[in-house]
Design a protein around this motif. Sequence first.
Motif, PDB file in Angstrom:
ATOM      1  N   LEU A 233      17.675   3.609  16.651  1.00 24.37           N
ATOM      2  CA  LEU A 233      16.789   4.610  16.070  1.00 24.37           C
ATOM      3  C   LEU A 233      16.662   4.317  14.581  1.00 24.37           C
ATOM      4  CD1 LEU A 233      15.161   7.225  16.633  1.00 24.37           C
ATOM      5  CD2 LEU A 233      17.174   8.507  15.867  1.00 24.37           C
ATOM      6  N   GLN A 234      15.429   4.264  14.114  1.00 26.82           N
ATOM      7  CA  GLN A 234      15.180   4.005  12.708  1.00 26.82           C
ATOM      8  C   GLN A 234      14.283   5.078  12.110  1.00 26.82           C
ATOM      9  OE1 GLN A 234      13.871   0.018  11.668  1.00 26.82           O
ATOM     10  NE2 GLN A 234      14.928  -0.860  13.438  1.00 26.82           N
ATOM     11  N   ILE A 235      14.435   5.303  10.825  1.00 24.20           N
ATOM     12  CA  ILE A 235      13.483   6.050  10.019  1.00 24.20           C
ATOM     13  C   ILE A 235      12.901   5.062   9.020  1.00 24.20           C
ATOM     14  CG2 ILE A 235      13.142   7.881   8.324  1.00 24.20           C
ATOM     15  CD1 ILE A 235      15.311   9.471   9.690  1.00 24.20           C
ATOM     16  N   ASN A 236      11.590   4.909   9.038  1.00 24.25           N
ATOM     17  CA  ASN A 236      10.898   3.947   8.189  1.00 24.25           C
ATOM     18  C   ASN A 236       9.949   4.693   7.262  1.00 24.25           C
ATOM     19  OD1 ASN A 236      10.531   2.501  11.323  1.00 24.25           O
ATOM     20  ND2 ASN A 236      11.993   1.684   9.850  1.00 24.25           N
ATOM     21  N   ALA A 237      10.095   4.518   5.974  1.00 23.58           N
ATOM     22  CA  ALA A 237       9.244   5.176   4.990  1.00 23.58           C
ATOM     23  C   ALA A 237       8.541   4.119   4.146  1.00 23.58           C
ATOM     24  CB  ALA A 237      10.064   6.103   4.088  1.00 23.58           C
ATOM     25  N   ARG A 238       7.294   4.413   3.770  1.00 22.87           N
ATOM     26  CA  ARG A 238       6.496   3.468   2.993  1.00 22.87           C
ATOM     27  C   ARG A 238       5.642   4.218   1.987  1.00 22.87           C
ATOM     28  NH1 ARG A 238       4.480  -1.638   2.781  1.00 22.87           N
ATOM     29  NH2 ARG A 238       2.237  -1.961   2.573  1.00 22.87           N
ATOM     30  N   TYR A 239       5.672   3.758   0.748  1.00 27.48           N
ATOM     31  CA  TYR A 239       4.787   4.278  -0.299  1.00 27.48           C
ATOM     32  C   TYR A 239       3.980   3.125  -0.865  1.00 27.48           C
ATOM     33  CZ  TYR A 239       3.201   5.623  -4.934  1.00 27.48           C
ATOM     34  OH  TYR A 239       2.426   5.839  -6.046  1.00 27.48           O
ATOM     35  N   VAL A 240       2.660   3.286  -0.944  1.00 32.29           N
ATOM     36  CA  VAL A 240       1.775   2.232  -1.439  1.00 32.29           C
ATOM     37  C   VAL A 240       0.846   2.807  -2.500  1.00 32.29           C
ATOM     38  CG1 VAL A 240       0.157   0.403  -0.828  1.00 32.29           C
ATOM     39  CG2 VAL A 240       1.805   1.200   0.852  1.00 32.29           C
ATOM     40  N   GLN A 241       0.699   2.093  -3.613  1.00 34.69           N
ATOM     41  CA  GLN A 241      -0.226   2.491  -4.651  1.00 34.69           C
ATOM     42  C   GLN A 241      -1.658   2.107  -4.271  1.00 34.69           C
ATOM     43  OE1 GLN A 241       1.359   0.470  -8.102  1.00 34.69           O
ATOM     44  NE2 GLN A 241       2.726   2.158  -8.602  1.00 34.69           N
ATOM     45  N   HIS A 242      -2.630   2.651  -5.021  1.00 36.37           N
ATOM     46  CA  HIS A 242      -4.030   2.273  -4.833  1.00 36.37           C
ATOM     47  C   HIS A 242      -4.227   0.773  -5.060  1.00 36.37           C
ATOM     48  CE1 HIS A 242      -5.784   6.344  -4.678  1.00 36.37           C
ATOM     49  NE2 HIS A 242      -4.917   6.682  -5.597  1.00 36.37           N
ATOM     50  N   ASP A 243      -5.171   0.182  -4.313  1.00 30.02           N
ATOM     51  CA  ASP A 243      -5.610  -1.165  -4.627  1.00 30.02           C
ATOM     52  C   ASP A 243      -6.436  -1.137  -5.911  1.00 30.02           C
ATOM     53  OD1 ASP A 243      -4.385  -1.949  -2.304  1.00 30.02           O
ATOM     54  OD2 ASP A 243      -6.235  -2.048  -1.136  1.00 30.02           O
ATOM     55  N   ALA A 244      -6.587  -2.305  -6.522  1.00 25.65           N
ATOM     56  CA  ALA A 244      -7.278  -2.377  -7.801  1.00 25.65           C
ATOM     57  C   ALA A 244      -8.273  -3.526  -7.802  1.00 25.65           C
ATOM     58  CB  ALA A 244      -6.277  -2.546  -8.940  1.00 25.65           C
ATOM     59  N   GLY A 245      -9.310  -3.419  -8.649  1.00 22.09           N
ATOM     60  CA  GLY A 245     -10.292  -4.479  -8.794  1.00 22.09           C
ATOM     61  C   GLY A 245     -11.677  -4.039  -8.354  1.00 22.09           C
ATOM     62  N   ASN A 246     -12.697  -4.779  -8.795  1.00 23.57           N
ATOM     63  CA  ASN A 246     -14.078  -4.432  -8.471  1.00 23.57           C
ATOM     64  C   ASN A 246     -14.391  -4.579  -6.986  1.00 23.57           C
ATOM     65  OD1 ASN A 246     -14.674  -3.821 -11.141  1.00 23.57           O
ATOM     66  ND2 ASN A 246     -15.402  -5.890 -11.607  1.00 23.57           N
ATOM     67  N   ASN A 247     -13.641  -5.400  -6.267  1.00 24.33           N
ATOM     68  CA  ASN A 247     -13.849  -5.563  -4.830  1.00 24.33           C
ATOM     69  C   ASN A 247     -12.806  -4.808  -4.014  1.00 24.33           C
ATOM     70  OD1 ASN A 247     -16.180  -7.164  -4.837  1.00 24.33           O
ATOM     71  ND2 ASN A 247     -14.991  -9.006  -5.300  1.00 24.33           N
ATOM     72  N   ALA A 248     -12.168  -3.842  -4.625  1.00 23.98           N
ATOM     73  CA  ALA A 248     -11.182  -3.014  -3.928  1.00 23.98           C
ATOM     74  C   ALA A 248     -11.692  -1.588  -3.827  1.00 23.98           C
ATOM     75  CB  ALA A 248      -9.847  -3.038  -4.670  1.00 23.98           C
ATOM     76  N   ASP A 249     -11.243  -0.887  -2.829  1.00 21.92           N
ATOM     77  CA  ASP A 249     -11.450   0.556  -2.749  1.00 21.92           C
ATOM     78  C   ASP A 249     -10.324   1.197  -3.548  1.00 21.92           C
ATOM     79  OD1 ASP A 249     -11.651   3.232  -2.149  1.00 21.92           O
ATOM     80  OD2 ASP A 249     -12.087   2.910  -0.031  1.00 21.92           O
ATOM     81  N   THR A 250     -10.643   1.703  -4.707  1.00 22.61           N
ATOM     82  CA  THR A 250      -9.619   2.272  -5.581  1.00 22.61           C
ATOM     83  C   THR A 250      -9.379   3.754  -5.304  1.00 22.61           C
ATOM     84  OG1 THR A 250     -11.299   2.725  -7.285  1.00 22.61           O
ATOM     85  CG2 THR A 250     -10.144   0.608  -7.400  1.00 22.61           C
ATOM     86  N   VAL A 251     -10.071   4.304  -4.310  1.00 20.14           N
ATOM     87  CA  VAL A 251      -9.908   5.721  -3.960  1.00 20.14           C
ATOM     88  C   VAL A 251      -9.182   5.861  -2.625  1.00 20.14           C
ATOM     89  CG1 VAL A 251     -11.092   7.888  -3.438  1.00 20.14           C
ATOM     90  CG2 VAL A 251     -11.954   6.403  -5.272  1.00 20.14           C
ATOM     91  N   SER A 252      -9.754   5.271  -1.558  1.00 17.51           N
ATOM     92  CA  SER A 252      -9.215   5.452  -0.207  1.00 17.51           C
ATOM     93  C   SER A 252      -8.243   4.331   0.170  1.00 17.51           C
ATOM     94  CB  SER A 252     -10.359   5.540   0.807  1.00 17.51           C
ATOM     95  OG  SER A 252     -11.119   6.719   0.604  1.00 17.51           O
ATOM     96  N   THR A 253      -7.263   4.112  -0.674  1.00 14.10           N
ATOM     97  CA  THR A 253      -6.171   3.177  -0.382  1.00 14.10           C
ATOM     98  C   THR A 253      -4.878   3.779  -0.918  1.00 14.10           C
ATOM     99  OG1 THR A 253      -6.697   1.978  -2.433  1.00 14.10           O
ATOM    100  CG2 THR A 253      -7.531   1.048  -0.377  1.00 14.10           C
ATOM    101  N   GLY A 254      -3.778   3.406  -0.304  1.00 10.51           N
ATOM    102  CA  GLY A 254      -2.479   3.898  -0.744  1.00 10.51           C
ATOM    103  C   GLY A 254      -2.117   5.219  -0.106  1.00 10.51           C
ATOM    104  N   GLY A 255      -0.839   5.555  -0.213  1.00  9.62           N
ATOM    105  CA  GLY A 255      -0.352   6.802   0.350  1.00  9.62           C
ATOM    106  C   GLY A 255       1.128   6.714   0.679  1.00  9.62           C
ATOM    107  N   THR A 256       1.599   7.725   1.403  1.00 10.49           N
ATOM    108  CA  THR A 256       3.008   7.817   1.772  1.00 10.49           C
ATOM    109  C   THR A 256       3.123   8.069   3.270  1.00 10.49           C
ATOM    110  OG1 THR A 256       3.554   8.729  -0.400  1.00 10.49           O
ATOM    111  CG2 THR A 256       5.183   9.016   1.349  1.00 10.49           C
ATOM    112  N   LEU A 257       3.961   7.290   3.948  1.00 10.71           N
ATOM    113  CA  LEU A 257       4.157   7.412   5.383  1.00 10.71           C
ATOM    114  C   LEU A 257       5.641   7.487   5.701  1.00 10.71           C
ATOM    115  CD1 LEU A 257       1.801   4.543   6.603  1.00 10.71           C
ATOM    116  CD2 LEU A 257       1.212   6.952   6.404  1.00 10.71           C
TER     117      LEU A 257
END
Length: 333
Positions: A261-285
């Motif tokens: 049994l595992q508990i897996n947690a992940r936090y990711v920041q927003h992507d960056a750059g003119n070819n990135a979605d800087t709004v709908s990326t990143g989060g906490t799971l």
Amino acid sequence: MPARHASLPRLLPALLIAASSGSALACASCGCTLSSDWESQGFTTQPGLKMDIRYDYLDQNQLRSGSGAITPAAASQLSQGNQEVEQYTRNQYLTLGFDYTFSDDWGVNVQLPYIDRSHSTLGTGSDGASPADGAYTSSTSGLGDVKVIGRYQGFAAARNFGLLFGLKLPTGSHTQAGISTDPSAPGAPAPIDRGLQPGTGTTDAIVGAYYFGDFNRSWSYFTQATVQSALDSSDQYRPGTGVNLNLGVRYTGFAGWMPQLQINARYVQHDAGNNADTVSTGGTLVYLSPGITAPLNRQISLYGFVQLPLYQHVNGVQLAPRYTTSIGARFSF
């Protein structure tokens, strides 16, 4: 949006974490990293070569905003109708891993992922049911980004505490195209979101630490933390820095199989750059991951896991899976 097709219903990767595997790239919504087989991931003091082959399936078919689900019609009304409305992203990963322990203190882990992914989006300006500006479908496959992770565990006599250090290499393609379903240009080649490509195009540094041990003769555990951050950008795209935390326990008192049994947690920041979605990326799971390992003999073990979400908070609007599945086999030489 900085780019018309820049939303990231990205992966997850999810494999190596003791160097997590090539399936875990830039995204928050795809799932959490999972330490599938402890000995293949370096949680062992036994020297020698081990090989791991693993299949992961992630069906991202639920739109989420913040910590709740959202309908396509509701998503289409966000950002004054400029929100991209994605339909699904189905991911399949086949990862070949090699782990070699040189001595009591040093080891290395290499992960070679093959990625097969299908995706559909209604684009922007949609009513949540019909394709509109920038709509497309895609089917991509190929080698993903290879990871090479070294470890040192010579700090304690038990060799149960170690540090991780390595690189994710830009071996996967980030230039594949899809087919437009935009009513204004049906059938034309369409650029694919950078987060849907087999590779990010960047070289990423990976650092981390782990600790494993025994509660008693039947119960053992591990803890692990890793950080992955891009060292450069590629074609005006830089994936967000990700932090992974894992905690696992297993029971060895049964003959022929070991529940885990595992508990897996992940936090990711927003992507960056003119070819990135800087709004709908990143989060906490945060995911709960029950699984089973079944040794066939002293050299071969089979395993399977299911990841179930305990908490999902995504930035903007992203596709997320309701569960993920992983099966694999480990070989010791």
